[in-house]
Design a protein around this motif. Structure first.
Motif, PDB file in Angstrom:
ATOM      1  N   ALA A  72      42.360  19.464  63.048  1.00  0.00           N
ATOM      2  CA  ALA A  72      41.292  19.159  62.093  1.00  0.00           C
ATOM      3  C   ALA A  72      40.324  18.134  62.675  1.00  0.00           C
ATOM      4  N   ALA A  73      40.854  17.137  63.386  1.00  0.00           N
ATOM      5  CA  ALA A  73      40.012  16.088  63.963  1.00  0.00           C
ATOM      6  C   ALA A  73      39.077  16.643  65.031  1.00  0.00           C
ATOM      7  N   VAL A  74      39.635  17.443  65.937  1.00  0.00           N
ATOM      8  CA  VAL A  74      38.809  18.016  67.002  1.00  0.00           C
ATOM      9  C   VAL A  74      37.811  19.012  66.421  1.00  0.00           C
ATOM     10  N   GLU A  87      44.454   9.219  59.562  1.00  0.00           N
ATOM     11  CA  GLU A  87      44.941   9.682  60.859  1.00  0.00           C
ATOM     12  C   GLU A  87      43.960  10.656  61.485  1.00  0.00           C
ATOM     13  N   VAL A  88      43.365  11.528  60.666  1.00  0.00           N
ATOM     14  CA  VAL A  88      42.350  12.463  61.152  1.00  0.00           C
ATOM     15  C   VAL A  88      41.138  11.685  61.664  1.00  0.00           C
ATOM     16  N   ARG A  89      40.736  10.659  60.925  1.00  0.00           N
ATOM     17  CA  ARG A  89      39.598   9.826  61.345  1.00  0.00           C
ATOM     18  C   ARG A  89      39.894   9.141  62.686  1.00  0.00           C
ATOM     19  N   PHE A 115      42.085  10.115  65.067  1.00  0.00           N
ATOM     20  CA  PHE A 115      42.077  11.128  66.125  1.00  0.00           C
ATOM     21  C   PHE A 115      40.639  11.518  66.503  1.00  0.00           C
ATOM     22  N   ALA A 116      39.814  11.752  65.486  1.00  0.00           N
ATOM     23  CA  ALA A 116      38.429  12.174  65.715  1.00  0.00           C
ATOM     24  C   ALA A 116      37.639  11.096  66.461  1.00  0.00           C
ATOM     25  N   SER A 117      37.838   9.839  66.081  1.00  0.00           N
ATOM     26  CA  SER A 117      37.129   8.731  66.725  1.00  0.00           C
ATOM     27  C   SER A 117      37.549   8.589  68.185  1.00  0.00           C
ATOM     28  N   GLN A 118      38.840   8.740  68.449  1.00  0.00           N
ATOM     29  CA  GLN A 118      39.337   8.638  69.824  1.00  0.00           C
ATOM     30  C   GLN A 118      38.745   9.732  70.703  1.00  0.00           C
ATOM     31  N   TYR A 119      38.795  10.951  70.201  1.00  0.00           N
ATOM     32  CA  TYR A 119      38.282  12.085  70.978  1.00  0.00           C
ATOM     33  C   TYR A 119      36.775  11.948  71.202  1.00  0.00           C
ATOM     34  N   ALA A 120      36.046  11.598  70.136  1.00  0.00           N
ATOM     35  CA  ALA A 120      34.587  11.489  70.219  1.00  0.00           C
ATOM     36  C   ALA A 120      34.166  10.425  71.228  1.00  0.00           C
TER      37      ALA A 120
END
Length: 449
Positions: A49-51, A126-128, A130-135
């Motif tokens: 979901a994050a990616v 947790e989704v936020r 993951f998304a922040s790390q990847y971004a």
């Protein structure tokens, strides 16, 4: 003498020789992308979901970087067709310089901006995270992706589509291996999760950029000098931007219109959203083949127009378009014949399956129109006729595809099938318009360089 050799090379290289590596490369990209999602799903649904959430931002970043290779490809093919080898080499150098500048600037802006935007989202913490790390990781090092795209464009402009295919396949394979190391903890390595996947992605892009650069340096025709890397030649920057910016604008318009159409689809429920996602995934394989033929056609047309062989281009593009449309309709037929099996691969939900099956006949018209557009539009741009297809595309995206989606689906009450009919009308309208534009020969009096 150099010009004669280049013209002979253009005439002697059949379209299929340029196109088939592009087809393989694009299909491999789709396959690797699917494997990426599959591997992440085994780690965590929240990671998927994050990616998925961050994709809309990384896509926009890539659109900004795509300005450079778009402008460089059309400029290069025209200069090469005209036998102006030194000017082509200068454009290659400037394209690399520009994408590094753009990549570093926009990459850092996105790296720090996206995590701030994500704070406004009403999503799981947790989704936020993951998304922040990847971004952050992906954006900060997106310059490597930009370099890879530019170097691939340079190789393709010289007709070396096979080289670009092989290198990008290697880079994608490295990405899969890196993902496995990050997610499965092979060889006792720590499981890094989404951070590891992001690191794997940028590392594979870095490897691809290096290999592509080495390959270009080893080829006599495509090799160019990178002396005086800080010297900016304004005329060359303008040359690339005057072509690249409008073409990127059309891409932005199309994708924004797709977002609005998706909002309309969401009003019909979860089944309709899932049906649209699965349908577009299935059709993407046809679309990628048509795009590959379109890219090959653009390279050939750019060479022809640069060499002053507009009449040859005029005749051949019709052959390219007929061949591309025939291939698209062939695969659309195969998908229609095996539609039950293909849908079952994605879902067994009766409601979703029923929705997809109801619109399958319309996809013949949708893919016919697409095949015309993704072949003739790049050829028009390669000739220097850029603003007409861009303007027509923006008009058609909003006044036909988006507006009619609302009219057919909501006002007329046709539902999901109304959206697909509207999209088919958009593609067919633009396709017919582009055929008439090509037949008018107005593009013969325009210059890309």
């Amino acid at each position: 003498m150099a010009q004669e050799k280049l013209i002979d090379k253009v005439n002697d290289t059949p379209l299929r020789k340029i196109a088939y590596p592009l087809v393989i490369e694009n299909l491999l990209f789709l396959a690797f992308s699917s494997i990426d999602v599959f591997m992440l799903s085994g780690y965590s649904d929240k990671a998927v979901a994050a990616v998925g959430l961050i994709t809309q931002y990384t896509w926009f970043l890539l659109v900004l970087l795509q300005v450079i290779p778009n402008g460089a490809t059309i400029s290069l093919t025209n200069f090469l067709g005209a036998g102006q080898v030194e000017k082509a080499k200068k454009i290659s150098r400037t394209a690399l310089q520009m994408v590094i500048v753009f990549g570093l600037f926009f990459g850092l802006v996105f790296a720090f901006l996206i995590p701030q935007i994500l704070k406004k989202y009403n999503i799981d913490d947790e989704v936020r995270l993951f998304a922040s790390q990847y971004a952050f990781i992906y954006s900060a090092f997106s310059v490597f992706s930009g370099i890879s795209i530019v170097q691939s464009s340079i190789l393709r402009s010289y007709g070396h589509t096979k080289d670009a295919m092989v290198v990008n396949a290697i880079a994608n394979s490295l990405n899969i291996v890196g993902n496995a190391l990050a997610l499965y903890g092979w060889f006792g390595l720590p499981i890094l999760g989404v951070k590891g996947v992001a690191i794997s992605t940028v590392a594979s892009q870095f490897a691809g950029a290096i290999i592509l650069s080495v390959r270009i340096a080893c080829l006599k025709d495509s090799k160019y000098s990178i002396k005086n890397p800080f010297k900016i030649v304004k005329s060359e920057w303008r040359q690339i931007l005057k072509i690249g910016v409008p073409t990127a604008g059309e891409s932005v318009s199309w994708n924004l219109s797709q977002l609005v159409i998706m909002i309309i689809i969401t009003t019909f429920g979860t089944e309709a959203i899932a049906a649209f996602t699965y349908l577009m995934t299935i059709l993407r394989f046809i679309y990628m083949i048509a795009i590959s033929i379109g890219t090959a056609s653009q390279i050939k047309t750019g060479h022809y127009c640069g060499a002053g062989l507009q009449q040859t281009a005029y005749k051949n593009v019709f052959c390219y378009q007929i061949s591309g449309s025939a291939v698209s309709l062939f695969f659309a037929t195969v998908i229609f014949i095996f539609r039950h099996q293909m849908i079952a691969f994605f879902t067994t939900d009766v409601a979703i399956t029923s929705i997809i099956l109801s619109v399958m006949p319309v996809t013949f018209f949708l893919e016919l129109g697409r095949s015309i557009n993704v072949i003739i539009i790049p050829c028009l741009m390669a000739s220097g006729d850029i603003h007409f297809p861009v303007g027509a595309g923006i008009f058609s995206n909003w006044m036909i595809s988006t507006l009619l989606s609302y009219v057919f689906a909501v006002l007329f009450g046709w539902g999901f099938i109304g959206v697909i009919i509207a999209m088919a009308c958009d593609e067919l309208f633009r396709g017919i318009l582009m055929i008439f534009r090509w037949k008018s020969k107005v593009w013969m009096y325009k210059k890309a360089v």
